[in-house]
Each structure stands twice: as structure tokens, then as C-alpha cells.
Design a protein around this motif. Structure first.
Motif, PDB file in Angstrom:
ATOM      1  N   UNK A   1       0.849  -1.195   0.000  1.00 47.20           N
ATOM      2  CA  UNK A   1       0.000   0.000   0.000  1.00 47.20           C
ATOM      3  C   UNK A   1       0.884   1.245   0.000  1.00 47.20           C
ATOM      4  N   UNK A   2       0.496   2.313  -0.731  1.00 48.90           N
ATOM      5  CA  UNK A   2       1.303   3.538  -0.738  1.00 48.90           C
ATOM      6  C   UNK A   2       1.452   4.119   0.666  1.00 48.90           C
ATOM      7  N   UNK A   3       2.643   4.596   0.977  1.00 54.07           N
ATOM      8  CA  UNK A   3       2.912   5.098   2.318  1.00 54.07           C
ATOM      9  C   UNK A   3       2.130   6.367   2.624  1.00 54.07           C
ATOM     10  N   UNK A   4       2.213   7.368   1.755  1.00 56.09           N
ATOM     11  CA  UNK A   4       1.559   8.653   2.006  1.00 56.09           C
ATOM     12  C   UNK A   4       0.650   8.938   0.813  1.00 56.09           C
ATOM     13  N   UNK A   5      -0.644   8.672   0.995  1.00 47.28           N
ATOM     14  CA  UNK A   5      -1.587   8.817  -0.117  1.00 47.28           C
ATOM     15  C   UNK A   5      -1.890  10.277  -0.383  1.00 47.28           C
ATOM     16  N   UNK A   6      -2.102  11.073   0.713  1.00 50.94           N
ATOM     17  CA  UNK A   6      -2.595  12.430   0.517  1.00 50.94           C
ATOM     18  C   UNK A   6      -1.572  13.347  -0.147  1.00 50.94           C
ATOM     19  N   UNK A   7      -0.267  13.043  -0.030  1.00 48.68           N
ATOM     20  CA  UNK A   7       0.756  13.900  -0.645  1.00 48.68           C
ATOM     21  C   UNK A   7       1.327  13.323  -1.928  1.00 48.68           C
ATOM     22  N   UNK A   8       0.850  12.166  -2.331  1.00 51.35           N
ATOM     23  CA  UNK A   8       1.370  11.546  -3.545  1.00 51.35           C
ATOM     24  C   UNK A   8       0.696  12.153  -4.764  1.00 51.35           C
ATOM     25  N   UNK A   9       1.494  12.564  -5.712  1.00 57.29           N
ATOM     26  CA  UNK A   9       0.939  13.153  -6.926  1.00 57.29           C
ATOM     27  C   UNK A   9       0.458  12.099  -7.909  1.00 57.29           C
ATOM     28  N   UNK A  10       0.823  10.841  -7.673  1.00 56.63           N
ATOM     29  CA  UNK A  10       0.447   9.774  -8.586  1.00 56.63           C
ATOM     30  C   UNK A  10      -0.866   9.102  -8.197  1.00 56.63           C
ATOM     31  N   UNK A  11      -1.233   9.150  -6.921  1.00 53.11           N
ATOM     32  CA  UNK A  11      -2.442   8.470  -6.437  1.00 53.11           C
ATOM     33  C   UNK A  11      -3.614   9.445  -6.452  1.00 53.11           C
ATOM     34  N   UNK A  12      -4.640   9.105  -7.187  1.00 47.99           N
ATOM     35  CA  UNK A  12      -5.828   9.944  -7.233  1.00 47.99           C
ATOM     36  C   UNK A  12      -6.756   9.676  -6.057  1.00 47.99           C
ATOM     37  N   UNK A  13      -7.038   8.395  -5.796  1.00 50.83           N
ATOM     38  CA  UNK A  13      -7.920   8.046  -4.684  1.00 50.83           C
ATOM     39  C   UNK A  13      -7.720   6.590  -4.319  1.00 50.83           C
ATOM     40  N   UNK A  14      -8.234   6.235  -3.151  1.00 53.66           N
ATOM     41  CA  UNK A  14      -8.207   4.854  -2.670  1.00 53.66           C
ATOM     42  C   UNK A  14      -9.646   4.414  -2.406  1.00 53.66           C
ATOM     43  N   UNK A  15      -9.994   3.230  -2.887  1.00 54.60           N
ATOM     44  CA  UNK A  15     -11.344   2.696  -2.711  1.00 54.60           C
ATOM     45  C   UNK A  15     -11.281   1.420  -1.883  1.00 54.60           C
ATOM     46  N   UNK A  16     -12.289   1.212  -1.049  1.00 56.37           N
ATOM     47  CA  UNK A  16     -12.385   0.003  -0.241  1.00 56.37           C
ATOM     48  C   UNK A  16     -13.676  -0.736  -0.564  1.00 56.37           C
ATOM     49  N   UNK A  17     -13.703  -2.058  -0.441  1.00 57.99           N
ATOM     50  CA  UNK A  17     -14.931  -2.815  -0.730  1.00 57.99           C
ATOM     51  C   UNK A  17     -15.979  -2.587   0.349  1.00 57.99           C
ATOM     52  N   UNK A  18     -17.225  -2.469  -0.063  1.00 59.79           N
ATOM     53  CA  UNK A  18     -18.338  -2.312   0.861  1.00 59.79           C
ATOM     54  C   UNK A  18     -19.354  -3.423   0.609  1.00 59.79           C
ATOM     55  N   UNK A  19     -20.164  -3.688   1.606  1.00 60.74           N
ATOM     56  CA  UNK A  19     -21.171  -4.736   1.519  1.00 60.74           C
ATOM     57  C   UNK A  19     -22.509  -4.179   1.985  1.00 60.74           C
ATOM     58  N   UNK A  20     -23.566  -4.774   1.504  1.00 59.13           N
ATOM     59  CA  UNK A  20     -24.913  -4.465   1.981  1.00 59.13           C
ATOM     60  C   UNK A  20     -25.273  -5.504   3.033  1.00 59.13           C
ATOM     61  N   UNK A  21     -25.406  -5.062   4.259  1.00 59.34           N
ATOM     62  CA  UNK A  21     -25.609  -5.966   5.389  1.00 59.34           C
ATOM     63  C   UNK A  21     -27.073  -6.000   5.793  1.00 59.34           C
ATOM     64  N   UNK A  22     -27.504  -7.169   6.251  1.00 57.19           N
ATOM     65  CA  UNK A  22     -28.852  -7.370   6.767  1.00 57.19           C
ATOM     66  C   UNK A  22     -28.755  -8.030   8.133  1.00 57.19           C
ATOM     67  N   UNK A  23     -29.387  -7.438   9.119  1.00 54.25           N
ATOM     68  CA  UNK A  23     -29.390  -7.968  10.484  1.00 54.25           C
ATOM     69  C   UNK A  23     -30.833  -8.134  10.922  1.00 54.25           C
ATOM     70  N   UNK A  24     -31.194  -9.331  11.361  1.00 53.66           N
ATOM     71  CA  UNK A  24     -32.515  -9.610  11.913  1.00 53.66           C
ATOM     72  C   UNK A  24     -32.337  -9.890  13.397  1.00 53.66           C
TER      73      UNK A  24
END
Length: 652
Positions: A435-458
Motif C-alpha cells: 500500500x502507498x505510504x503517504x496517499x494524501x501527498x502523492x501526486x500519482x495516487x488519485x484516490x483509494x477505494x475500499x470494498x463495501x457490503x450491503x448488510x442485513x441484520x434480523x
């Protein structure tokens, strides 16, 4: 010659399935057992009389612990496929491992009704949320499904997902209410829930008790009357759908297939539409419930084939097989298994790596959904980066390594695959060290995305507040809830839906869910893609030296709490050195948390007596200078016991 061949065949069977009793030699055991087996050699069945009209292919879908495996065993007993043991007790056939099986099992049954004989093909499915891919894979070969619901617990989260998956594939659903013999059963209330959630009419619901066998005959009758038969022509070109596979150390890959058209016989030469490789059928048959050879497989029938496949990768799930020289249109497959949880596995002793490597390769022969990649760590040595379907899948694999191969291993903290969007490309990162060390100051990295899920709890409504607090603690969004039940009926259960980052639920979310709901909540989730997130890479420094095996990817909002928690754990498990050791958690160049491990000090003035006090000060100053030199060049190695303690819990 015939007797000699029979003895040789039986000895091969014994080698695969039996071990001699303690104190008895193997040749003596074989001699006595072969005589018993020769009196009852393996039988074969003739399936020529079963056309598509007399075949029913179905599966059982249910939430975990709703009695799915028990119902399957009762169906096998009711059709005479298996028998009770000598004590008259019900034996469990489909779940034989100490951990939950991650692969469904095909069982073939013969059932007679109104002077007609039917072939019922049961394709069992797993019951845990992590194995939803296995459920969808098994449904491909079915035309119907039994939706099993516990009469005492009601509709659970997994029941929702499997119902919608079966409906999307066009399967005929037969609702079944199990455990009606329990004192806590509420069949009328649960049927009202099924009508409200699924739109199922209460009159269509079957009442059974899989434990006692009550209502099993009604289930068999409903399978024949409600589930449509498969379609196919014996005169058409051979088309077989491969929906599962397993590995046999003597025969290679055993594939489970569903015959769509044509006839498959022993000796036929087939070709794979996916790999274009050619094979010759050496053995085929049905699972009754163990392997029983047959002369042929006809349209609509489900069985196994052995064709000298040497590697599991050749048996592509969703592949279409056809006869050599008679090409057919491949059937639409489905998405392959996608690893969602990654973890590093290392041996405790570095010398045990060859043994661990062989154990992992053998296990992956029977579990195609595990992805493997070799990696090395400066702290842990050589190891593997493995990808799993979920956290339970990871625990199952780890336990099988320990139980079946006696592996002594270290499992790193689980991570999920992140997407790092650069200016010219997009990379999927599952290892925190990449993983890139410093994302916010890197001129090469535009954004970072993480996987999300739709959860159901009964959950019961008295725990709804606790569940909402738990979800918000784990960065939940779009939280909504509704009460289960028909209009005008007071319901004591609620269904909560939200979107959650996958990284928040792979560690101990399920344990917290059960703890805060006193065990009454059920949880299910499905993939919802990727979303932009503010993520950072956290590293840990021992005496200013990074420990790569402990790197984490965390959300910006939780970096302080996670950094403090891990630093305190490291402070407790790292042995003291002869010099002062700073323990730091860092994000980029910022130190988030710090603990200092004090140095071991020897009493260098104990041997001095008399004289001026400057003699003592001289010795103390020399000691300080020596410790400063050791701190500059000293190296702190984490013992393996420390990794066990650190990785035992992952969240505060």
C-alpha cells in the motif's frame, strides 16, 4: 484370475478408506477384510429407465443451524438410500468434518409414488454467509429448492439471501417449516413472517420435524409434484455442465456434472469448452450417497466422472463438456469465486516451510476457492499470502491445516482487497506492505477505494438500539430498519439494513453482534462494490526499525485508537533489552502513538567499595555510553510467541 483381481481391487479400497486396528498388522487386516468384502462386492445401478420426466433435481437452502443436514439425512433414510445404525440412532451423513463443510454434496435417491419410480438428485448447499458462492454454484444444476425455516427462530438473514438467489435463477421454491416439535415453536407467527417477507401463502408451507422424521413423506411428495422435471434429449449432442469437483489422490480430479443433452458413457472421449483439453471417461456414476458406478448418464441426471484429470485447475467450475468432434454452444457460466479476505500464513519454525508448502498445496486441491501467492517477511521468513471467501472460510482452512497436517502456523491480521487509483492505472492491493505510504501527498495516487457490503441484520426489537450503535461504530451508512410481521400484527423482530466497509466485519464484528444481542441476532451480507475512502497505511517501529509483518491499512478516523491499542500490546509482549526500546505507531512521517520499553540495568557499582564517589560516577557514565551505542546499532527481534499474542485480537 477373477478372484485375484477382486482381491487387488478390495485392497485398493482398504488402503483408501480403512486402517488396521491397533496391534494388528496391515497384511493380516487386509486378508480378513478382503474375505468379507468379496462376499459383497461393490454394486452398480442402471439408470436407463429414468427419463427426464422421472427425475427431480433440487437443493436445500436455509440459514445455518436450521436443520438442513438433518433433513437431508432423513430424506436419504426415507428413500432407503441409507439406514440407521445398529442402535436405531440417526447417523449424520452430509456433515462429516469437525468444521463446517465448505462444499456441497450430491446425493441420489430412488423414490416410488403411484407405481412410478423417480430419481431424486439432492445437491446440498452450505449454510453460512461466507459460502454464498457455493450456494449459487449448486443451484445451477437444480430446478427447485426446499426453503427450510426454523419454526422457533423464524426467518433469518441468510434465509433472505438464499431465497432471492433461488428466485433469480427461476427455481421452484417449496417452503418447509422445521422443528415444529419444539416447545418454543411458533408456526403460525413464522408463516405470517414468510408471507410478509417472501409472499409465500401459509397453505403452501409444509410442517416437518427433521429430528423425528415427522412430515418427511409430505416433503418427498411435494418434490415430485411441485418441482418441474429437467429438459433434455437423448438424441442430441452431448452437453454436460460441470458444477463442482473434488480431488482423489489415486484417480485425480473427480468432477460432478449435470447432463443437459445427449448420453455420456464410459470410454467416451470428451473435450472442455474452456481449456480445449481432451479426456477419456474412465469411470462414471452417481452418489448413492457414496460413489456407485453406472453404465451411462442420461439427460437430466447428475453424477460424477473420472477422466484422468491431474490438476484441479483443469476442472473449471461452470465449464461445458462435449464429445470430441461434436462441438456445442457453451452454457452461460457464472462468476468465479472472488477472494474477499486475505491473510499471511507462516510457519512458527522457519525449517517447517517445505512441510507447510506441501500441506497448503494438498488442501487447495480440494478447495478451489482459495487463492495462494508466495511471499516473504523480514520478521517471519518465508510464507504464503492466501485469499479466502470470508473470515469463517479462513478459520476453516486454518483449522484443517492444524488438524489434518499438524501444522504449527502464524496467521497475520486479515485484510481485504483495496483499489488504489493511480493517474495511469488501477491496482488491487491486498497486502499492507504494497500500500502507498503517504496517499494524501502523492501526486500519482488519485484516490483509494475500499470494498463495501450491503448488510442485513434480523434481531429482536429490544436489541435494535444496540445493533444500530454497533453498526455506527463500524462506519455504517444508509442505516434503515423495519419490523417483521403482517399489518396489524405486533412483531417482536426487526430487520436492519445498512452498508458497511468489508474491512470492518472481517475481524470480530460477528462476535460483537452475538454478544450484544445475547445470541439472537442473525447477520448476512452481499457484495456492493467499491467506494472512495480515506485510508492510510500504519506501520510499527521498534527502535526506529519497521516491522513489515505488522503493517495495517486503517481508516483515518480510527488511526489514533488502533495505534494506541497495538503499541500497548507490543509493550506487553516484547522482552526487555539491554537498551531502551521505543515502540511507535506511525502514519507516513507522523508518530501516532508511542510506548517506551525500559532497559535492563546491571548494578555496575556493586563491586566498588570505599574511595571517592567519582569512581561510581565513572562506571555509571560508561554504562550509559555503552547503552547509547547499543541503541544505535541494536536490533529488536520479535519472538514467535509475541506474534501469537499480538494477533490473537485485532480490534480494541
Amino acid at each position: 484370475m477373477l478372484l485375484r483381481w477382486q482381491a487387488t481391487s478390495h485392497r485398493e479400497i482398504l488402503k483408501r478408506t480403512h486402517r488396521p486396528p491397533l496391534g494388528q498388522t496391515y497384511p493380516a487386516f487386509c486378508t480378513s477384510a478382503v474375505r468379507r468384502l468379496a462376499a459383497a462386492p461393490p454394486t452398480s445401478v442402471d439408470l436407463a429407465g429414468f427419463s427426464c420426466d422421472n427425475i427431480r433435481n433440487f437443493s436445500i437452502i436455509a440459514h445455518i443451524d436450521h436443520g438442513k443436514s438433518t433433513l437431508a439425512d432423513r430424506l436419504l433414510e426415507a428413500t432407503g438410500t441409507i439406514k440407521m445404525d445398529s442402535k436405531g440412532l440417526n447417523r449424520q451423513v452430509l456433515d462429516k468434518l469437525k468444521v463446517e463443510r465448505e462444499r456441497g454434496i450430491t446425493g441420489n435417491m430412488f423414490y416410488q409414488q403411484n407405481n412410478l419410480r423417480y430419481l431424486l438428485n439432492l445437491i446440498d448447499t452450505p449454510g453460512h454467509v461466507d459460502f454464498s458462492w457455493e450456494v449459487s454454484r449448486s443451484m445451477v444444476a437444480c430446478q427447485g429448492a426446499l426453503l427450510l425455516v426454523d419454526a422457533s427462530q423464524g426467518v433469518q438473514a441468510q434465509s433472505l439471501s438464499v431465497f432471492h438467489a433461488a428466485r433469480e435463477r427461476g427455481l421452484k421454491i417449496i417452503p418447509v417449516l422445521n422443528k415444529i416439535d419444539l416447545p418454543t415453536a411458533q408456526p403460525d407467527r413464522v408463516k405470517a413472517q414468510m408471507h410478509s417477507i417472501f409472499g409465500i401463502e401459509p397453505a403452501d408451507v409444509l410442517h416437518i420435524s427433521a429430528k423425528t422424521g415427522e412430515g418427511i413423506s409430505d416433503v418427498l411428495r411435494a418434490i415430485v409434484e411441485r418441482i418441474p422435471p429437467p429438459s433434455g434429449e437423448t438424441t442430441g449432442k452431448l452437453k454436460a455442465f460441470l458444477f463442482d469437483s473434488l480431488y482423489d489422490r489415486y484417480r485425480g480430479v473427480i468432477s460432478l456434472v449435470s447432463i443437459q443433452d445427449g448420453v455420456l458413457c464410459k470410454g467416451d472421449r470428451i473435450v472442455s469448452c474452456h481449456t480445449r483439453k481432451k479426456y477419456e471417461i474412465t469411470e462414471l456414476g452417481i452418489m448413492h450417497p457414496e460413489e456407485v458406478p453406472t453404465a451411462q448418464l442420461l439427460p437430466g441426471q447428475v453424477g460424477y466422472i473420472a477422466c484422468n484429470m491431474k490438476q484441479s485447475s483443469e476442472a473449471h467450475i461452470g465449464d461445458t463438456l462435449h464429445r470430441v468432434g461434436y462441438a456445442v454452444e457453451p452454457m452461460p457460466g457464472f462468476q468465479p469465486a472472488k477472494a474477499m479476505v486475505f491473510a499471511g500464513i507462516y510457519p512458527v519454525e522457519s525449517n517447517d516451510f517445505p512441510k507447510l508448502e506441501e500441506s497448503i498445496k494438498r488442501l487447495t486441491l480440494t478447495d478451489r476457492s482459495v487463492t495462494i501467492q508466495r511471499e516473504s517477511s523480514s520478521a517471519l521468513g518465508q510464507g504464503y499470502r492466501l485469499g479466502f471467501l470470508g473470515s469463517l472460510h479462513m478459520d476453516v482452512f486454518r483449522q484443517r491445516l492444524e488438524d489434518e497436517y499438524e501444522a504449527n502456523i502464524i496467521v497475520t491480521a486479515p485484510t481485504v482487497p483495496y483499489k488504489v487509483v493511480y493517474r495511469d492505472r488501477t491496482a488491487v492491493v491486498s497486502n499492507p506492505t504494497d500500500f502507498p505510504d503517504i496517499v494524501e501527498t502523492s501526486s500519482q495516487v488519485r484516490e483509494v477505494q475500499e470494498p463495501i457490503v450491503k448488510a442485513t441484520i434480523i434481531v429482536p426489537e429490544e436489541y435494535l438500539g444496540e445493533m444500530m450503535d454497533l453498526c455506527f461504530e463500524h462506519r455504517a451508512e444508509d442505516v434503515d430498519h423495519r419490523y417483521l410481521g403482517t399489518s396489524g400484527e405486533a412483531s417482536n423482530r426487526a430487520m436492519l439494513t445498512c452498508t458497511l466497509p468489508l474491512s470492518e466485519i472481517v475481524a470480530d464484528f460477528f462476535d460483537k453482534l452475538k454478544s450484544r444481542s445475547s445470541g439472537f441476532a442473525s447477520f448476512d451480507y452481499e457484495d456492493a462494490g467499491y467506494k472512495k475512502s480515506n485510508l492510510v497505511k500504519m506501520i510499527f517501529l521498534l527502535n526506529t526499525k519497521p516491522v513489515d509483518a505488522l503493517a495495517l491499512i486503517v481508516h483515518r478516523s480510527a488511526e489514533q485508537s488502533i495505534g494506541r491499542m497495538w503499541v500497548k500490546k507490543l509493550h506487553k509482549v516484547i522482552p526487555r533489552q539491554l537498551f531502551e526500546v521505543p515502540i511507535q505507531a506511525a502514519v507516513g512521517k507522523r508518530i501516532i502513538a508511542r510506548e517506551t520499553l525500559s532497559a535492563l540495568r546491571a548494578d555496575v557499582t556493586a563491586g566498588l567499595y570505599g574511595g571517592h564517589y567519582e569512581r561510581k560516577m565513572k562506571h555509571l557514565e560508561n554504562q550509559k555510553e555503552s547503552k547509547r551505542k547499543m541503541k544505535r546499532v541494536g536490533r529488536v527481534d520479535l519472538p514467535q510467541e509475541a506474534f501469537f499474542d499480538i494477533l490473537s485480537t485485532r480490534r480494541p
